[in-house]
Design an enzyme around this catalytic site. Structure first.
Site: not given
Ligand code: SIN
Length: 333
Positions: A30, A96, A169, A290
C-alpha cells in the site's frame, strides 16, 4: 452530545498523511498518504454528528518522512487554530510510525488548554476492515469533549486515549500497537463516548517553557542504539558530524560498554550533551548507579523513551548546554 439547539463545536482537522490516508497497491502493498483529507472525511458521514469540521492538508507523507519543517508548520497551524476563540480543538491525522514523536513535540511547543488529538490507523483506508474511520470518529469526539481540556496532546487509536508523553508504538502491524507502559491509559473512547482515567503528570502545552528558535534550525541531536560488543565508532562519527547532543538508547538502565562509555565521556568534555535512555521500553533510568553521571556530566532521560528524549534534548539545547539544567528538563517534562 450537545442538545439539538446548540451548535456543534468547531474542530480544525489538520492532515499529514500516513496509513490512515493509505491506499492499497497491487499484492500486499500500500501507499501511505495517497488519499486527501477531504476523501477521508467524506468516507465517514457520521463525523457531521460530532462537530463542524474545517479541514486543512498540511502535508502528505508517510510519517517515516516527518521532519522539523513539517513539525514547525503543524505547530503553527495548530496554534493559530487554537488561538481562534471559535475553535474548540484540533485533530491531526498522522502516520503511526512517528506519531509519538510529533505528539510529544507539539506537547512541548503548542500553548493552549484546548484539546489537540493525533490519530492514525494501522490498516490503509482501502483495506478490508480498515480501522481509520472509527479512529477518526473517536478522535473528533475526544477533541470535541470539554473533558479533554487541559490534558495536553492526546493520541487516539483502537478505542484508547493516550497521553503523548507516555505513549509508544510497540507492534509493527497489530491494531493495538499503542501502549502507555507503566503510566497507563489516559482513557477509553467507545463509539465517540470518551471516558478519562488519568491526567498528564508532567509539564505540557500551556505550562511549557519551550519556544522554537525563529531563525535557526533545532540543534542536531543523534540517537545511538547500544548493543553487546559496541565500539565507539558511531559516537565519534556523530560528534564529527556536528551533533550538539547524543541520546544513547542504552542497555538496561541506560548502560553502555567501556569503549562507548569512554567516547561519550570524551564527547561530554567537548560540550556535547549526553543523555542516557534505555532500549528496554520501560522504566526509569536512574542517575549514578553503574555510571557516575555526576562526574562525567551526563544526563538521564528519566522515563522518556529514546526518540522522545531526542526531542526534549533538541528543545532543551535551545536554552542551555549545562548538564544540570538539562537534567532538570528531563525531570520536569
Ligand atoms: C506511517 O507512519 O506513515 C506509516 C504507518 C502508519 O501510519 O501506520
Amino acid at each position: 452530545m450537545p442538545p439539538a439547539a446548540m451548535p456543534l463545536p468547531r474542530i480544525r482537522l489538520l492532515a499529514t498523511g500516513g496509513t490512515i490516508a493509505g491506499a492499497q497497491t497491487t499484492g500486499r502493498g500500500y501507499r501511505a498518504a495517497a488519499l486527501s483529507i477531504q476523501a477521508l472525511v467524506a468516507a465517514v458521514p457520521q463525523l457531521a454528528t460530532l462537530a463542524r469540521l474545517e479541514v486543512e492538508q498540511v502535508a502528505k507523507l508517510g510519517s517515516q518522512d516527518m521532519n522539523e519543517t513539517v513539525w514547525r508548520k503543524l505547530a503553527a497551524r495548530a496554534q493559530a487554530a487554537l488561538d481562534d476563540p471559535a475553535i474548540a480543538g484540533v485533530v491531526i491525522t498522522h502516520g503511526t510510525d512517528t506519531m509519538e514523536e510529533t505528539g510529544y513535540f507539539l506537547n512541548l511547543i503548542v500553548r493552549s488548554t484546548k484539546p489537540i488529538v493525533l490519530v492514525g490507523a494501522m490498516r490503509p483506508a482501502t483495506a478490508m476492515s480498515a480501522d481509520g474511520p472509527m479512529n477518526l470518529f473517536n478522535a473528533i469526539a475526544v477533541a470535541a469533549t470539554p473533558a479533554a481540556y487541559g490534558r495536553g496532546v492526546l493520541i487516539v487509536a483502537n478505542d484508547e486515549i493516550h497521553c503523548a508523553r507516555e505513549v509508544a508504538k510497540t507492534n509493527t502491524t497489530q491494531l493495538g500497537t499503542f501502549h502507555s507502559g507503566q503510566r497507563g491509559l489516559a482513557g477509553l473512547v467507545n463509539s465517540g463516548r470518551a471516558h478519562f482515567y488519568a491526567s498528564p503528570v508532567r509539564r505540557h502545552t500551556a505550562g511549557s517553557e519551550f519556544i522554537l528558535p525563529a531563525r535557526a534550525a533545532l540543534p542536531r541531536v543523534d540517537l545511538i542504539f547500544a548493543h553487546a560488543g559496541m565500539d565507539r565508532a558511531l559516537i565519534d562519527a556523530a560528534v564529527a558530524a556536528g551533533a550538539r547532543g547524543l541520546v544513547i538508547a542504552g542497555v538496561g538502565d541506560g548502560n553502555l560498554g567501556a569503549p562507548a562509555l569512554a567516547a561519550c565521556a570524551a564527547a561530554a568534555k567537548k560540550g556535547v550533551a549526553i543523555v542516557r535512555s534505555s532500549r528496554t521500553g520501560g522504566g526509569v533510568v536512574e542517575r549514578n548507579i553503574e555510571i557516575d553521571d555526576d562526574r562525567l556530566g551526563f544526563v538521564v532521560a528519566d522515563e522518556l523513551n529514546p526518540q522522545k528524549a531526542r526531542i526534549l534534548l533538541m528543545l532543551g539545547l535551545t536554552q542551555t548546554s549545562d548538564p544540570k539544567a538539562l537534567q532538570e528538563f528531563f525531570f520536569d517534562y
